[in-house]
Design a protein around this motif. Sequence first.
Motif, PDB file in Angstrom:
ATOM      1  N   PRO A 167       0.806  -1.234   0.000  1.00  0.00           N
ATOM      2  CA  PRO A 167       0.000   0.000   0.000  1.00  0.00           C
ATOM      3  C   PRO A 167       0.839   1.284   0.000  1.00  0.00           C
ATOM      4  CG  PRO A 167      -1.041  -1.619   1.418  1.00  0.00           C
ATOM      5  CD  PRO A 167       0.282  -2.215   0.973  1.00  0.00           C
ATOM      6  N   MET A 168       1.974   1.293   0.715  1.00  0.00           N
ATOM      7  CA  MET A 168       2.797   2.507   0.752  1.00  0.00           C
ATOM      8  C   MET A 168       3.341   2.860  -0.636  1.00  0.00           C
ATOM      9  SD  MET A 168       3.476   4.677   3.129  1.00  0.00           S
ATOM     10  CE  MET A 168       5.122   5.377   3.089  1.00  0.00           C
ATOM     11  N   VAL A 169       3.679   1.839  -1.404  1.00  0.00           N
ATOM     12  CA  VAL A 169       4.218   2.082  -2.749  1.00  0.00           C
ATOM     13  C   VAL A 169       3.152   2.754  -3.619  1.00  0.00           C
ATOM     14  CG1 VAL A 169       5.032   0.942  -4.851  1.00  0.00           C
ATOM     15  CG2 VAL A 169       5.927   0.229  -2.614  1.00  0.00           C
ATOM     16  N   ASP A 170       1.918   2.262  -3.511  1.00  0.00           N
ATOM     17  CA  ASP A 170       0.823   2.874  -4.272  1.00  0.00           C
ATOM     18  C   ASP A 170       0.554   4.300  -3.773  1.00  0.00           C
ATOM     19  OD1 ASP A 170       0.588   0.459  -5.575  1.00  0.00           O
ATOM     20  OD2 ASP A 170      -1.105  -0.236  -4.376  1.00  0.00           O
ATOM     21  N   LEU A 171       0.552   4.461  -2.454  1.00  0.00           N
ATOM     22  CA  LEU A 171       0.221   5.772  -1.889  1.00  0.00           C
ATOM     23  C   LEU A 171       1.207   6.844  -2.338  1.00  0.00           C
ATOM     24  CD1 LEU A 171      -1.577   7.474  -0.022  1.00  0.00           C
ATOM     25  CD2 LEU A 171      -0.001   6.942   1.848  1.00  0.00           C
ATOM     26  N   VAL A 172       2.480   6.474  -2.350  1.00  0.00           N
ATOM     27  CA  VAL A 172       3.503   7.440  -2.750  1.00  0.00           C
ATOM     28  C   VAL A 172       3.283   7.876  -4.210  1.00  0.00           C
ATOM     29  CG1 VAL A 172       5.945   7.507  -3.341  1.00  0.00           C
ATOM     30  CG2 VAL A 172       5.250   6.918  -1.034  1.00  0.00           C
TER      31      VAL A 172
ATOM     32  N   SER B  73      -3.079  -1.927  -9.311  1.00  0.00           N
ATOM     33  CA  SER B  73      -2.738  -2.563  -8.039  1.00  0.00           C
ATOM     34  C   SER B  73      -3.915  -3.376  -7.518  1.00  0.00           C
ATOM     35  CB  SER B  73      -2.379  -1.480  -7.019  1.00  0.00           C
ATOM     36  OG  SER B  73      -2.323  -2.024  -5.718  1.00  0.00           O
ATOM     37  N   PRO B  74      -3.641  -4.500  -6.867  1.00  0.00           N
ATOM     38  CA  PRO B  74      -4.730  -5.271  -6.253  1.00  0.00           C
ATOM     39  C   PRO B  74      -5.235  -4.648  -4.952  1.00  0.00           C
ATOM     40  CG  PRO B  74      -2.637  -6.359  -5.843  1.00  0.00           C
ATOM     41  CD  PRO B  74      -2.333  -5.164  -6.718  1.00  0.00           C
ATOM     42  N   ASN B  75      -4.578  -3.606  -4.483  1.00  0.00           N
ATOM     43  CA  ASN B  75      -5.041  -2.931  -3.270  1.00  0.00           C
ATOM     44  C   ASN B  75      -6.270  -2.077  -3.581  1.00  0.00           C
ATOM     45  OD1 ASN B  75      -2.895  -3.933  -1.648  1.00  0.00           O
ATOM     46  ND2 ASN B  75      -1.523  -2.422  -2.569  1.00  0.00           N
ATOM     47  N   THR B  76      -6.870  -1.511  -2.532  1.00  0.00           N
ATOM     48  CA  THR B  76      -7.996  -0.606  -2.748  1.00  0.00           C
ATOM     49  C   THR B  76      -7.568   0.810  -2.376  1.00  0.00           C
ATOM     50  OG1 THR B  76      -8.840  -0.847  -0.507  1.00  0.00           O
ATOM     51  CG2 THR B  76      -9.662  -2.394  -2.155  1.00  0.00           C
ATOM     52  N   CYS B  77      -8.216   1.783  -3.021  1.00  0.00           N
ATOM     53  CA  CYS B  77      -7.852   3.185  -2.808  1.00  0.00           C
ATOM     54  C   CYS B  77      -9.125   3.990  -2.639  1.00  0.00           C
ATOM     55  CB  CYS B  77      -7.059   3.689  -4.012  1.00  0.00           C
ATOM     56  SG  CYS B  77      -6.681   5.450  -3.954  1.00  0.00           S
ATOM     57  N   LYS B  78      -9.152   4.809  -1.597  1.00  0.00           N
ATOM     58  CA  LYS B  78     -10.319   5.661  -1.388  1.00  0.00           C
ATOM     59  C   LYS B  78      -9.860   7.035  -0.923  1.00  0.00           C
ATOM     60  CE  LYS B  78     -14.632   6.116   1.055  1.00  0.00           C
ATOM     61  NZ  LYS B  78     -15.416   5.795   2.243  1.00  0.00           N
ATOM     62  N   THR B  79     -10.319   8.061  -1.620  1.00  0.00           N
ATOM     63  CA  THR B  79      -9.975   9.428  -1.238  1.00  0.00           C
ATOM     64  C   THR B  79     -11.228  10.117  -0.725  1.00  0.00           C
ATOM     65  OG1 THR B  79      -8.240   9.497  -2.903  1.00  0.00           O
ATOM     66  CG2 THR B  79      -9.034  11.613  -2.074  1.00  0.00           C
ATOM     67  N   GLU B  80     -11.107  10.784   0.404  1.00  0.00           N
ATOM     68  CA  GLU B  80     -12.286  11.440   0.977  1.00  0.00           C
ATOM     69  C   GLU B  80     -11.918  12.774   1.612  1.00  0.00           C
ATOM     70  OE1 GLU B  80     -13.753   8.714   4.062  1.00  0.00           O
ATOM     71  OE2 GLU B  80     -11.672   8.066   4.274  1.00  0.00           O
ATOM     72  N   LEU B  81     -12.903  13.643   1.672  1.00  0.00           N
ATOM     73  CA  LEU B  81     -12.748  14.934   2.345  1.00  0.00           C
ATOM     74  C   LEU B  81     -12.860  14.718   3.841  1.00  0.00           C
ATOM     75  CD1 LEU B  81     -12.826  18.145   1.765  1.00  0.00           C
ATOM     76  CD2 LEU B  81     -15.255  17.906   2.319  1.00  0.00           C
ATOM     77  N   ILE B  82     -11.902  15.255   4.609  1.00  0.00           N
ATOM     78  CA  ILE B  82     -12.018  15.158   6.069  1.00  0.00           C
ATOM     79  C   ILE B  82     -12.749  16.390   6.606  1.00  0.00           C
ATOM     80  CG2 ILE B  82     -10.829  14.932   8.263  1.00  0.00           C
ATOM     81  CD1 ILE B  82      -8.617  13.511   6.993  1.00  0.00           C
ATOM     82  N   HIS B  83     -12.369  17.567   6.151  1.00  0.00           N
ATOM     83  CA  HIS B  83     -13.138  18.752   6.512  1.00  0.00           C
ATOM     84  C   HIS B  83     -12.864  19.851   5.509  1.00  0.00           C
ATOM     85  CE1 HIS B  83      -9.808  21.186   7.912  1.00  0.00           C
ATOM     86  NE2 HIS B  83      -9.418  20.256   8.740  1.00  0.00           N
ATOM     87  N   ASP B  84     -13.762  20.797   5.448  1.00  0.00           N
ATOM     88  CA  ASP B  84     -13.520  21.936   4.578  1.00  0.00           C
ATOM     89  C   ASP B  84     -14.015  23.212   5.240  1.00  0.00           C
ATOM     90  OD1 ASP B  84     -16.195  21.438   4.437  1.00  0.00           O
ATOM     91  OD2 ASP B  84     -16.364  21.582   2.268  1.00  0.00           O
ATOM     92  N   GLY B  85     -13.453  24.307   4.809  1.00  0.00           N
ATOM     93  CA  GLY B  85     -13.871  25.627   5.258  1.00  0.00           C
ATOM     94  C   GLY B  85     -13.662  26.526   4.054  1.00  0.00           C
ATOM     95  N   ASP B  86     -14.661  27.312   3.744  1.00  0.00           N
ATOM     96  CA  ASP B  86     -14.613  28.098   2.516  1.00  0.00           C
ATOM     97  C   ASP B  86     -13.661  29.292   2.660  1.00  0.00           C
ATOM     98  OD1 ASP B  86     -15.352  28.260  -0.106  1.00  0.00           O
ATOM     99  OD2 ASP B  86     -17.498  28.499   0.321  1.00  0.00           O
ATOM    100  N   TYR B  87     -13.198  29.794   1.537  1.00  0.00           N
ATOM    101  CA  TYR B  87     -12.424  31.053   1.532  1.00  0.00           C
ATOM    102  C   TYR B  87     -13.368  32.207   1.859  1.00  0.00           C
ATOM    103  CZ  TYR B  87     -14.547  31.448  -3.072  1.00  0.00           C
ATOM    104  OH  TYR B  87     -15.458  31.513  -4.080  1.00  0.00           O
ATOM    105  N   TRP B  88     -12.773  33.318   2.202  1.00  0.00           N
ATOM    106  CA  TRP B  88     -13.566  34.523   2.481  1.00  0.00           C
ATOM    107  C   TRP B  88     -12.902  35.698   1.791  1.00  0.00           C
ATOM    108  CZ3 TRP B  88     -11.707  38.787   5.453  1.00  0.00           C
ATOM    109  CH2 TRP B  88     -12.655  39.817   5.642  1.00  0.00           C
TER     110      TRP B  88
END
Lengths: 480, 480
Positions: B243-248, B374-389
């Motif tokens: 997984p680290m190889v894919d993540l990089v 890759s046979p691994n799984t990958c998921k990208t998600e938003l942890i938090h957001d705050g808009d510009y002002w």
Amino acid sequence: EFPYGKVFAKIDELKPQFIDTLGKAVKIPAVSGDESLRPMVVRKAHFLVGELQRIGFTDIQLKHLGTQPPPVEDENLQLPPVVLSRYGNDPKKKTIVVYGHYDVQPASFEDGWDTEPFELYVDEEKQLMRARGSTDDTGPVIGWFNVVQAYKESGFELPVNLITCFEGMEESGSIGLDGLIVEEADKYFKGTDAVCISDNYWLGTTKPVLTYGLRGCNYYQTTIEGPGADLHSGIFGGIIAEPMVDLVQVLGSLVDSKGKILIDGVDDMVAPLTEKEAKLYDGIDFTLDDLNAASGSDTSLYKNPKDILMHRWRYPSLSLHGVEGAFSSQGAKTVVPAKVHGKFSIRTVPDMDSEKLNKLVIAHCDKVFSKLESPNTCKTELIHDGDYWISDPNNTSFTAASKATELVYGVSPDLTREGGSIPITLTFEQQLKTSVLLLPMGRGDDGAHSVNEKLDISNYVNGMKTMAAYLHYYAVAEGK
Amino acid sequence: EFPYGKVFAKIDELKPQFIDTLGKAVKIPAVSGDESLRPMVVRKAHFLVGELQRIGFTDIQLKHLGTQPPPVEDENLQLPPVVLSRYGNDPKKKTIVVYGHYDVQPASFEDGWDTEPFELYVDEEKQLMRARGSTDDTGPVIGWFNVVQAYKESGFELPVNLITCFEGMEESGSIGLDGLIVEEADKYFKGTDAVCISDNYWLGTTKPVLTYGLRGCNYYQTTIEGPGADLHSGIFGGIIAEPMVDLVQVLGSLVDSKGKILIDGVDDMVAPLTEKEAKLYDGIDFTLDDLNAASGSDTSLYKNPKDILMHRWRYPSLSLHGVEGAFSSQGAKTVVPAKVHGKFSIRTVPDMDSEKLNKLVIAHCDKVFSKLESPNTCKTELIHDGDYWISDPNNTSFTAASKATELVYGVSPDLTREGGSIPITLTFEQQLKTSVLLLPMGRGDDGAHSVNEKLDISNYVNGMKTMAAYLHYYAVAEGK
Ligand SMILES: [Zn+2]
Ligand SMILES: [Zn+2]
Ligand SMILES: [Zn+2]
Ligand SMILES: [Zn+2]
């Protein structure tokens, strides 16, 4: 051909006593990694001494290795002693050193064990013995004691001179053992013809193996450094060259997702596969399912068992272990890390030259980094290395062990290698100038280092018989 | 033009008392991030109430926000109260909400402070006041109190109705404040014409600024998962997709070492630079040396001050924060991590759409990962957001603050933005449907959050005068 049938019968006869002895030994929680249990490790050494005396070993010495180097809580913490002893000292006989370790991995019932880990539980139905240390490595150590006792009580002389070398620090890096072997090579170990280590496992659960190779390991870190301190990504994001961004580029250039090492020159150092060597992989008892069960996933890079084993045993691999200095906790921290260390290692195989490898790795990282034209600095260095080990699986010692296995199990053992390292193997070979044989007792599913570690009673008994027969076949063979 | 010259004289006259009041306030170690000091945060709220009563504020309310959500040690830990109060309630006058926070960052003498951090040290030679909270944000909070007192003791009516909103949780994420503003928008805050926040800093050390923009922040994590548990690189290195190889590879595809975001479509969302906006950057008091001093290095991606400021303020940036789940300590561990989370965030600017950005980011990561096969799984998600002002720096409130600054300092303030976020700014703007002005009191080198945090006495005094004049100019201006 094997003149000691009575020895086998004696082993069968004494089975209850041998199980009992193992039970006494595993009762002592000799966890070398837990400072507070160090007195227990020492107590276990003394237990071994008592057993050696009972059986008739001589010249028993507890070799003290001094104070354990930092990091330790107790600055005066003493390393556990190495237990040396002999059985027989006949110049007409060959001399074999047997190595094992009496310390164990940590264990507690709360980790999920079915029974108390430091209490030998004999499962009559499954015919196995469960306890921490049962297979790693107290079982094999007590096995050697039992073999000598069986020879003796059968009325036979041991066909070789036996020297024991049992350490109590293996699970914590074998600190001090290298030095002792160097020190005693021409003293206690003088005249050694072969070394036999029983501290590994069958590849699977049904077929016995002999192990003739181990990969080495060169461990590196690449440090990228920029700002004077960690910065806030709101203020510095987009205007500062971030060390993590550079590091990811360097780490990403080392190996691809198929496992191919991308550093020029590394593959060229790998010994070509000969037809003879390839044949050694024929019929080895191993399947893709075995790998998937072990990894708990279906993420193998190869489908063919031969490819899997070759890439575990005879080809190098590069693993990315992690990053020190960056954010590594749960949650979301908006830090720009100032100094990050990427950790990676290469498992080495014949004929890779460790020093040449270091040069190739460092040059590669420097080149990739310089192409980034980053204002940060980059430094790649070796943290530690340990060479690979490979033996001739057709030498006298292996041939003797092979014959012994066939006698006991009725099958020719698989000749295996391992992907990991047992650094002491190479030390014995180099310092005593002898061959080393890895002769496992337990099975691949014994769960050394896991909960519910076990040793099948049949492996204990047949393992002792194999040891006993090995001593004979090695004694009568021509050459070493 | 400014009819309240006596107010300035009164501020000068009361300077010793104002310093004294600040001294009393900073003595209370109101560290919101330290649960054991929560009673001190509450005590400081009560200290403010006492001061508000003394000066003549009315309708003083301690708004309790309930229990602090996990993770906390004490499950019943109460959030510190928000201090609401009014001075004046004349329907003919405009109404201004002033926001500040009375909690502070942790500090202890052992961190390297020259004097006790919770004891106001007045350096007569350097004419500065040193203490935790002196500039962030107790100084500005007490400043507002002092301004009202100076008006009153000079015999003038305050030219506006003033509402205070002082929270005690800002340094720990302003938990509960959003909800309170929503709740009180049509109640306590009803009829608000403008909001003034004094909780940021000058860009440098000599020139006053007004701040009209903040970047937003979308924080993501990419999780790559393969094996069922962490594995040993000796046994699994080379035969398992790591997984680290894919993540990089995924992390390495997001941004290059020059700071360029490599995700298709992100740059297209950025508002084009107009000539009018570019002019705002002319003559801003900032140099490359300032940045290098702040970063403690010479690692800037730009040499020109205008480029630096634009990339801090009006262009997006992508930072790599770290990896969770991989090896992250000192030393050398030969682990193959089974599940790793790469953490990164994008600082957002006008006219980026947060939801669209999320889609672009996730699609990009998925695409890069799928190319790896890759046979691994990958998921990208938003942890938090705050808009510009972003505000109009030429609106009534900014114009009033600009005139006030010119009156007090004799120079027109630099109009600045900030690279980081103050999420509450946007909440005020949206919920109260008013403009928000960021009017800093302290200097860029005050060391908020650092050791030896300080506020120059001249900034304290001139800051109060600027606040006082701002109230007047805003009161008399046409429109809001
Ligand atoms: Zn072992
Ligand atoms: Zn072990
Ligand atoms: Zn603040
Ligand atoms: Zn702060």
